[in-house]
Design an enzyme around this catalytic site. Structure first.
Site, PDB file in Angstrom:
ATOM      1  N   PRO A 129       8.843 -37.072  56.731  1.00  0.00           N
ATOM      2  CA  PRO A 129       7.737 -37.067  56.178  1.00  0.00           C
ATOM      3  C   PRO A 129       6.923 -38.152  55.238  1.00  0.00           C
ATOM      4  O   PRO A 129       7.319 -39.120  55.294  1.00  0.00           O
ATOM      5  CB  PRO A 129       8.763 -36.984  55.203  1.00  0.00           C
ATOM      6  CG  PRO A 129       9.956 -36.187  54.858  1.00  0.00           C
ATOM      7  CD  PRO A 129      10.651 -37.361  56.237  1.00  0.00           C
ATOM      8  N   GLU A 130       5.825 -38.137  55.840  1.00  0.00           N
ATOM      9  CA  GLU A 130       4.694 -39.134  55.272  1.00  0.00           C
ATOM     10  C   GLU A 130       3.817 -38.649  54.397  1.00  0.00           C
ATOM     11  O   GLU A 130       3.837 -37.888  53.886  1.00  0.00           O
ATOM     12  CB  GLU A 130       3.730 -39.148  56.725  1.00  0.00           C
ATOM     13  CG  GLU A 130       4.808 -39.779  57.989  1.00  0.00           C
ATOM     14  CD  GLU A 130       4.209 -40.114  58.476  1.00  0.00           C
ATOM     15  OE1 GLU A 130       2.687 -40.393  59.574  1.00  0.00           O
ATOM     16  OE2 GLU A 130       4.526 -39.769  60.002  1.00  0.00           O
ATOM     17  N   ARG A 180      20.948 -36.169  57.708  1.00  0.00           N
ATOM     18  CA  ARG A 180      21.299 -37.757  58.474  1.00  0.00           C
ATOM     19  C   ARG A 180      21.861 -38.340  56.817  1.00  0.00           C
ATOM     20  O   ARG A 180      22.316 -39.706  57.431  1.00  0.00           O
ATOM     21  CB  ARG A 180      20.579 -37.741  59.422  1.00  0.00           C
ATOM     22  CG  ARG A 180      20.502 -37.519  60.330  1.00  0.00           C
ATOM     23  CD  ARG A 180      19.449 -37.818  61.678  1.00  0.00           C
ATOM     24  NE  ARG A 180      19.550 -39.839  61.738  1.00  0.00           N
ATOM     25  CZ  ARG A 180      18.769 -39.983  62.410  1.00  0.00           C
ATOM     26  NH1 ARG A 180      17.943 -39.496  62.877  1.00  0.00           N
ATOM     27  NH2 ARG A 180      19.154 -41.574  62.372  1.00  0.00           N
ATOM     28  N   ARG A 206      -4.644 -60.002  61.875  1.00  0.00           N
ATOM     29  CA  ARG A 206      -3.430 -59.739  62.715  1.00  0.00           C
ATOM     30  C   ARG A 206      -3.430 -59.653  63.717  1.00  0.00           C
ATOM     31  O   ARG A 206      -4.142 -58.202  64.754  1.00  0.00           O
ATOM     32  CB  ARG A 206      -3.249 -58.482  61.588  1.00  0.00           C
ATOM     33  CG  ARG A 206      -3.275 -58.443  60.586  1.00  0.00           C
ATOM     34  CD  ARG A 206      -2.286 -59.100  59.923  1.00  0.00           C
ATOM     35  NE  ARG A 206      -0.995 -59.088  60.045  1.00  0.00           N
ATOM     36  CZ  ARG A 206       0.443 -57.630  58.758  1.00  0.00           C
ATOM     37  NH1 ARG A 206      -0.922 -57.782  57.830  1.00  0.00           N
ATOM     38  NH2 ARG A 206       0.550 -57.628  59.385  1.00  0.00           N
TER      39      ARG A 206
END
Ligand SMILES: [Zn+2]
Length: 277
Positions: free
Chosen positions: A2-3, A112, A151
């Site tokens: 889930p995001e 899980r 970055r």
């Protein structure tokens, strides 16, 4: 996993059923799901408290309690929170039950066993290092540009870094990069100002669309009433099985690993070298 859109949907759909309700009991089938404090203290401190608010920060779900403490959830890979009538039968993979008054209970289902709960006084001890919320007004293209400057990591990995932006993960990073026509392996510092602006728009667009579709049920994500989200039906590249074609140009979607994450993209719409228009 889930995001942001999935956790936002869970928050929106739990809120009217939980706020104003009191925790009448807690059942733990898997004590490892409680990260802090001890399982015993967790139950002792939680029982009797009223839930006064439900909020989201990144992929974390935060219940405010009358004591001022916060009950925080992270669903990790396979967790879901399901609202059930108190009379509901036990089910497989339920690791914890929060019993509420008014004959409702909340199942923490997690095949899980990777999901986690915390009961803390200081929310920042858990979520304090998260980056900005991508749908808040203070997340501007300039903020994204500052966070990508210097970055050298692949932009796909940077988007999934929760300290850089909160709530974006594998699926929505792939979708945002496709929408912005940026190759997932390009470095953060290599993006032009126009590309960063396009990426900023794309992130907000894919997240808002997915919230509108109540999240993506590609794995084990369920809405609190047990139904599925439909956001994955609009995915252009994410979670595409091999053999699917780009909906824009018809090229075969490719899958590569970026920092061990399966990453889907269109090699034609998202060329490896920057495009100059
Ligand atoms: Zn394409």
């Amino acid at each position: 996993m889930p995001e942001l859109p999935e956790v936002e949907t869970i928050k929106n759909e739990l809120l009217p059923h939980l706020v104003g309700h009191r925790v009448s009991g807690v059942t733990l089938f898997w004590e490892g799901i409680v990260r802090q404090p001890t399982a015993e203290e967790f139950c002792f401190r939680l029982i009797g408290q009223e839930i006064t608010g439900v909020a989201r920060r990144g992929k974390y779900l935060i219940f405010s309690l009358t004591s001022g403490e916060k009950l925080i959830f992270h669903l990790r890979m396979t967790g879901s929170l399901l609202l059930k009538p108190a009379s509901a039968e036990p089910e497989k993979f339920i690791r914890a039950i929060v019993h509420l008054d008014k004959e409702t209970k909340l199942y923490f289902r997690d095949p899980r066993k990777l999901g986690v709960m915390w009961l803390v006084e200081d929310t920042n001890s858990i979520v304090g290092k998260l980056g900005p919320e991508p749908l808040e007004a203070d997340f501007t293209p300039q903020v994204l540009a500052q966070r990508l400057t210097n970055r050298i990591a692949p932009v796909k990995a940077l988007l999934c870094d929760q300290t850089l932006i909160a709530g974006v993960g594998n699926m929505y990073a792939d979708e945002a990069l496709f929408t912005a026509r940026i190759h997932p392996l390009r470095s953060g510092k290599g993006l032009s100002q126009d590309e960063v602006e396009g990426l900023h728009n794309a992130i907000q667009q894919v997240l808002r669309t997915a919230i509108g579709n109540k999240g993506a049920s590609v794995d084990t994500y369920f809405r609190p009433d047990g139904t599925l989200g439909t956001a994955h039906f609009e995915f252009k590249v994410a979670h595409r099985l091999s053999g699917k074609f780009c909906p824009v140009c018809g090229t075969l979607i490719e899958r590569i690993a970026v920092r061990n994450r399966g990453t889907y993209f269109c090699p034609r719409c998202q060329p490896e070298k920057a495009r100059f228009y």
